[in-house]
Design an enzyme around this catalytic site. Structure first.
Site, mmCIF file in Angstrom:
data_model
loop_
_atom_site.group_PDB
_atom_site.id
_atom_site.type_symbol
_atom_site.label_atom_id
_atom_site.label_comp_id
_atom_site.label_asym_id
_atom_site.label_seq_id
_atom_site.Cartn_x
_atom_site.Cartn_y
_atom_site.Cartn_z
ATOM 1 N N ASP A 1 0.830 -1.280 0.089
ATOM 2 C CA ASP A 1 0.176 -0.031 0.018
ATOM 3 C C ASP A 1 0.912 1.437 0.069
ATOM 4 O O ASP A 1 0.513 2.236 -0.404
ATOM 5 C CB ASP A 1 -0.987 -0.156 1.265
ATOM 6 C CG ASP A 1 -2.230 0.675 0.752
ATOM 7 O OD1 ASP A 1 -2.637 0.315 -0.119
ATOM 8 O OD2 ASP A 1 -2.682 1.628 1.510
ATOM 9 N N GLU B 1 0.137 10.830 5.489
ATOM 10 C CA GLU B 1 -0.202 9.454 5.263
ATOM 11 C C GLU B 1 1.405 8.803 4.845
ATOM 12 O O GLU B 1 1.659 7.560 5.389
ATOM 13 C CB GLU B 1 -1.120 9.070 4.115
ATOM 14 C CG GLU B 1 -1.670 7.762 4.200
ATOM 15 C CD GLU B 1 -2.972 7.660 3.446
ATOM 16 O OE1 GLU B 1 -4.035 8.284 3.764
ATOM 17 O OE2 GLU B 1 -2.941 6.933 2.480
ATOM 18 N N GLU C 1 -11.101 6.090 -2.227
ATOM 19 C CA GLU C 1 -11.055 6.693 -1.059
ATOM 20 C C GLU C 1 -12.242 5.828 -0.194
ATOM 21 O O GLU C 1 -12.020 5.339 0.705
ATOM 22 C CB GLU C 1 -11.342 8.050 -0.909
ATOM 23 C CG GLU C 1 -10.212 8.734 -1.376
ATOM 24 C CD GLU C 1 -9.054 8.718 -0.758
ATOM 25 O OE1 GLU C 1 -8.315 7.527 -0.266
ATOM 26 O OE2 GLU C 1 -8.053 9.785 -0.525
ATOM 27 N N GLU D 1 -9.227 -2.999 -6.573
ATOM 28 C CA GLU D 1 -9.555 -3.225 -5.021
ATOM 29 C C GLU D 1 -9.485 -4.572 -4.636
ATOM 30 O O GLU D 1 -8.675 -4.893 -3.619
ATOM 31 C CB GLU D 1 -10.469 -2.223 -4.504
ATOM 32 C CG GLU D 1 -10.192 -0.810 -4.579
ATOM 33 C CD GLU D 1 -9.267 -0.183 -3.660
ATOM 34 O OE1 GLU D 1 -8.505 -0.605 -2.777
ATOM 35 O OE2 GLU D 1 -8.696 1.056 -4.157
HETATM 36 C C1 LIG Z 1 -5.294 0.147 -2.632
HETATM 37 C C2 LIG Z 1 -5.706 1.354 -1.874
HETATM 38 N N1 LIG Z 1 -6.756 1.810 -2.159
HETATM 39 C C3 LIG Z 1 -7.291 3.122 -1.622
HETATM 40 C C4 LIG Z 1 -6.599 3.737 -0.700
HETATM 41 C C5 LIG Z 1 -7.292 4.873 0.084
HETATM 42 O O1 LIG Z 1 -6.524 6.073 -0.007
HETATM 43 C C6 LIG Z 1 -5.384 3.207 -0.518
HETATM 44 N N2 LIG Z 1 -4.454 3.752 0.398
HETATM 45 N N3 LIG Z 1 -4.808 1.933 -1.097
#
Ligand SMILES: Cc1ncc(CO)c(N)n1
Length: 228
Positions: free
Chosen positions: A53, A94, A146, A216
């Site tokens: 991520d 973040e 999001e 996702e």
């Molecule tokens: C894969 C993914 N989707 C959405 C977000 C949301 O910002 C993230 N951090 N990572």
């Protein structure tokens, strides 16, 4: 302000979420999320997700910058830029948070190898940065991306969840009320744009929503390891 729903007028994004409920649920109630919520998550899966991520979030920065540029050029409402700028500022925090969290878990971010699902998703983001993609399509993608994280992680914080204490901060990051309100703001922007868009753009935006949901699901699947 009176809401569209109150007048019995269908809101495009809600219609889509009803129509594509199965895949939406697949993205927001993935086994990885259910394992966090149930307290049985394998920490090596969590670490794998964290490293992947971080790579995704770095690619999300230029995507968001492209949405900001489109909002500035194409939106009739200057407050869109403020909402998106807030999102960019949050991404800055973040990235710092990922570094801190990774060091806490002993994940070496510099040596994480991006997996295929991640690379595919990042390439998709890059395709949305093209100037051929309208603001309406880009902001729809932004909202869905999001919203999936918001709904997923908020689920891990609901009453009755058994989320391990050491993962609660992660869940709070996307599951907090402020992030929920930010997603609502993005959703209203998307709806406002979709209301006045051509049928062609609306159709393209719906296809983008579906693609995001598929990416996702594949992204969460990476946490299992297995397929590279
Ligand atoms: C894969 C993914 N989707 C959405 C977000 C949301 O910002 C993230 N951090 N990572």
């Amino acid at each position: 302000m009176e809401r569209k729903e109150d007048r019995g007028v269908a809101v495009i994004t809600d219609t889509w979420l009803r129509k594509h409920r199965l895949i939406y649920t697949g993205a927001t109630r993935h086994p990885f999320i259910l394992a966090i919520r149930g307290g049985s998550v394998d920490i090596s899966c969590f670490k794998r997700w964290l490293g992947q991520d971080y790579i995704f979030v770095r690619a999300f920065v230029p995507f968001l910058a492209s949405v900001l540029l489109k909002a500035w050029k194409e939106s009739d409402d200057s407050s869109d830029v403020d909402v998106i700028l807030g999102g960019l500022a949050a991404l800055n925090d973040e990235i710092a948070w990922f570094k801190k969290e990774a060091s806490k878990w002993g994940v070496a971010l510099d040596s994480v190898v991006p997996q295929k699902s991640n690379l595919d998703y990042c390439r998709f983001l890059e395709s949305l940065m093209s100037s051929d993609v309208s603001y309406t399509e880009a902001v729809t993608a932004f909202w869905v991306i999001e919203a999936v994280y918001q709904e997923s992680f908020a689920h891990c914080l609901e009453d009755g969840s058994k989320t391990p204490e050491e993962l609660k901060e992660t869940c709070q990051r996307w599951g907090n009320d402020g992030f929920g309100q930010y997603c609502c703001a993005l959703k209203s922007i998307a709806n406002r744009q979709l209301e006045k868009a051509s049928d062609d753009v609306v159709a393209k935006a719906e296809a983008i929503l579906l693609s995001v949901l598929e990416y996702e699901v594949d992204f969460w699947n990476m946490s299992h390891g297995g397929a590279v």
